[in-house]
Design a protein around this motif. Structure first.
Motif: not given
Length: 174
Positions: A21-43
């Motif tokens: 959930l914390a990584v998903l929150f980060g994906s909302c506030y770092l738009p350039t890494g959005r897809m990468g952070l959502v993928a990282a949350a899946g790890l």
């Protein structure tokens, strides 16, 4: 399994859910890494499959973090990507990797990928479109390029799972 081991697995699942959930929150506030952070949350559900008790633990981590993401994240598109693909894929991959033949494994993983890509493309296109370059404006091109990207993603995911098992899980769960 002893009570201490059960407690450790439960705590690991809870921590992995919170981290996801914390990584998903980060994906909302770092738009350039959005897809990468959502993928990282899946790890993190993959780590739950390995460390917290199998596919059931992974599904619990995925479900809890996905539901909380839908409720709490300011960008529901990120939560939807997590729920439809990146959060669920670790359990699909775990089940597919248990099949006897390599072609069966790939058939299962690709069937899941094409199903979820179809849902995202045709039912939730506005969620997927911001992630794509303007050159990918046709459906066949999206599926062709998507297949190549998925194969690379699966290979990288396999390597990250191996790294997790060798460097993290081995030391936390002796």
């Amino acid at each position: 399994m002893g009570r201490g081991a059960q407690t450790r697995r439960l705590a690991a699942g809870a921590v992995l859910t919170a981290l996801s959930l914390a990584v998903l929150f980060g994906s909302c506030y770092l738009p350039t890494g959005r897809m990468g952070l959502v993928a990282a949350a899946g790890l993190l559900p993959a780590a739950a499959v390995i460390s917290a008790g199998g596919i059931k633990a992974g599904l619990l981590c995925y479900g809890a973090s996905g539901l909380l993401a839908l409720l709490l994240l300011p960008d529901k598109g990120n939560a939807l990507l997590y729920l439809l693909f990146f959060g669920l894929y670790p359990m699909v991959k775990s089940a597919a990797e248990r099949l006897a033949h390599q072609w069966q494994r790939w058939l299962g993983k690709l069937a899941f990928f094409y199903g979820m890509l179809s849902v995202l493309w045709f039912l939730a296109g506005e969620v997927l479109t911001p992630f794509l370059p303007a050159a990918l404006d046709s459906t066949p091109l999206v599926y062709g390029v998507g297949t190549a990207v998925f194969v690379v993603y699966d290979y990288g995911f396999t390597k990250l799972i191996g790294f997790y098992m060798a460097r993290v899980h081995r030391y936390l769960f002796r």
